[in-house]
Design a protein around this motif. Structure first.
Motif, short mmCIF file in Angstrom:
data_model
loop_
_atom_site.label_atom_id
_atom_site.label_comp_id
_atom_site.label_asym_id
_atom_site.label_seq_id
_atom_site.Cartn_x
_atom_site.Cartn_y
_atom_site.Cartn_z
N ALA B 106 0.93 -1.19 0.06
CA ALA B 106 -0.02 -0.06 0.00
C ALA B 106 0.77 1.24 0.10
N PRO B 107 1.89 1.35 0.80
CA PRO B 107 2.58 2.63 0.75
C PRO B 107 3.59 2.94 -0.44
N PHE B 108 3.57 1.91 -1.56
CA PHE B 108 4.21 2.08 -2.83
C PHE B 108 3.98 3.28 -3.44
N GLU B 109 2.54 3.95 -3.32
CA GLU B 109 2.08 4.97 -4.08
C GLU B 109 2.70 6.20 -3.45
N ASP B 110 3.08 6.19 -2.22
CA ASP B 110 3.75 7.38 -1.84
C ASP B 110 5.02 7.33 -1.32
N PRO B 118 0.23 5.65 3.40
CA PRO B 118 -0.80 6.13 2.74
C PRO B 118 -2.04 6.27 3.03
#
Lengths: 216, 302
Positions: B106-110, B118
């Motif tokens: 999930a944190p990959f986008e930020d 995120p």
């Protein structure tokens, strides 16, 4: 309290471990529930519940996240001053004919332009010339691929490749874009300046300055 | 106090609402994951993108330098685990695996810019809820009501409701009471009118103080009243649809999408709904007996 840069970095790094530990504590408390014999099960469930409540009270007081436990500071801003100068980044691609176009929001899937803007805000100033060129070349190539999809009338690629129109959007809205009929040759990153009250009524910018340009 | 605590968490609950919650959480997660089908691809992006996330931040999110192929394989495992969770197969193991992998991805986008998680990308409550599902006793459709099906459901609802309450507390802590004024709301609407993206209904609010005050009040009410859905079925019946509509309006006015909105379905009383759909109108009274609640409170939302 004033901390020098090194100490601040050390504190920030240590905080990452603290956050991981908080999540690990939740997992451990939950695993203890999973493996509990009947006579202590209720006690362990209560411990898990108390832990989750305590973590949320702590982050609400500290206003510091331990994701997935977070204080959700969305829109927690004072926006009463609408006549101050705002600024942000804006991407444009340039085609063979020399015309500027906005970038397709799906071009840099899985990330959306807002996340890429973040890189330019945070990392671009510290990147070497070679690193900057690597990033800009990569983004231009992806934008060109997106343009080809657009020209072929394919609207569902990248993040929308599997679910099409049902794919979850980004948290931010983006204007629809049209694709250039000519191959893209350059990527430009601008910093744009505007005053919210002015922009809301007249849609005019105060200034637009080129941050960088990559040309093939 | 102890009685209130026990009544809130451990009053016997039927299996249907917990089963529905499991499916809602898994399907919502799956929807978000399949909407970013090549999320692991960013590990193969040019090294310069990774200037910001240092070793500590990467370690926190279990980003251990695996190659793209390995990350992609894990992403496929995540999808399979979510499907199994939704289907109720090997649930404890699959929900736990999905939770850990979602915590990682999930944190990959930020990750290129943010030091925190995120929090607004829709997966925050999903991660916690998947963990909770894995910790809980797994229900079967015809099981008798049990506290084992109540506490995990209420904990998931609480975590989702905290999305609003903590957001309200953040506004109070960081801005103060003036956040809830028409003037500030109008300023937020203006601030969200960006040169590259202007929300279609934003201009309705500019120069209309009454609408802006309504917007501010709606924001405050959503943040501070939603928590009451945990304690009152009547509050849930009113607030859950209102909040759902508010999220849709926010998209048009502020240009902000709330991807976790499907989790509002956690507050539907599926047990009652299924009974009603089967034409068993006496379900209300029967359920009321089971849940030790007045029959009038047993409808729509629980």
């Amino acid at each position: 309290m004033h901390l020098d840069a090194d100490t601040l970095a050390m504190v920030r790094n240590a905080l990452q471990l603290v956050r991981l530990t908080i999540v690990a504590g939740f997992v451990v408390a939950g695993l203890r529930v999973m493996r509990s014999p009947p006579d202590v099960r209720r006690k362990r469930i209560n411990q898990l519940l108390a832990y989750v409540l305590a973590v949320h009270v702590s982050i609400a007081i500290a206003q510091n996240d331990a994701w997935p436990f977070t204080m959700y500071p969305m829109m927690a801003v004072d926006s009463t001053n609408v006549s101050s100068l705002h600024n942000g980044l804006s991407f444009r691609v340039v085609d063979d004919a020399g015309e500027e176009w906005p970038v397709d929001p799906l071009a840099w899937s899985p990330l959306y332009p807002q996340s890429i803007m973040g890189w330019f805000e945070v990392s671009y100033p510290n990147a070497t010339v070679a690193q900057r060129n690597d990033v800009l070349r990569f983004l231009l190539a992806r934008a060109e691929l997106a343009r080809r999809h657009g020209v072929r009338g394919e609207h569902f690629y990248g993040n929308a490749a599997l679910l099409g129109p049902l794919a979850a959007p980004d948290t931010n809205l983006y204007n629809a874009v049209t694709a250039s009929g000519h191959p893209l040759r350059a990527l430009r990153v601008y910093r744009v300046f505007w005053i919210p009250s002015e922009f809301a009524t007249k849609r005019t910018l105060r200034d637009r300055r080129l941050v960088c340009e990559y040309r093939e | 106090m102890k009685n209130a605590w026990d009544r809130f968490w451990f009053r016997p609950g039927g299996p249907t609402n917990f089963i529905a919650a499991r499916i809602i959480v898994a399907i919502t997660s799956l929807w978000l994951v399949l909407s970013r089908p090549n999320l692991p691809g960013i590990v193969a992006w040019p090294e310069a993108f990774w200037l910001h996330p240092n070793t500590w931040l990467r370690a926190r999110f279990l980003i251990l330098g695996l190659p793209y192929a390995a990350e992609l394989a894990l992403y496929v495992v995540l999808i399979v685990a979510l499907l199994l969770t939704a289907a109720g197969r090997y649930t404890a193991m699959s929900a736990f695996a999905a939770a850990v992998l979602l915590y990682h991805f999930a944190p990959f986008e930020d990750i290129f810019t943010s030091l925190s998680g995120p929090f607004f990308r829709g997966l925050t409550a999903c991660v916690s809820c998947l963990f909770i599902i894995s910790f809980a006793k797994q229900p079967r459709r015809l099981d008798q009501p049990s506290p084992e099906y109540r506490w995990p459901l209420m904990l998931m609802r609480l975590l989702f409701a905290l999305t609003y309450l903590l957001s309200g507390i953040s506004k109070l802590r960081l801005v103060g009471p003036r956040w809830a004024t028409g003037q500030n709301f109008e300023g937020i609407v203006m601030a969200m009118m960006l040169p590259d993206a202007t929300p279609p209904w934003a201009h309705w609010f500019i120069g209309h103080p009454l609408l802006c005050w309504l917007g501010a009040l709606a924001g405050v009410m959503m943040d501070f009243l939603f928590i009451f859905t945990l304690f009152s079925p009547r509050a849930a019946r009113i607030l859950v649809p209102l909040v759902a509509v508010t999220h849709l309006v926010v998209v048009k006015v502020l240009g902000v999408v709330f991807p976790a909105a499907p989790l509002l379905l956690l507050f539907v009383n599926w047990e009652w709904l299924f009974d009603a759909l089967r034409g068993r109108r006496d379900g209300s009274a029967r359920a009321a007996e089971r849940f030790d609640e007045p029959a009038s409170a047993q409808s729509g939302m629980q």
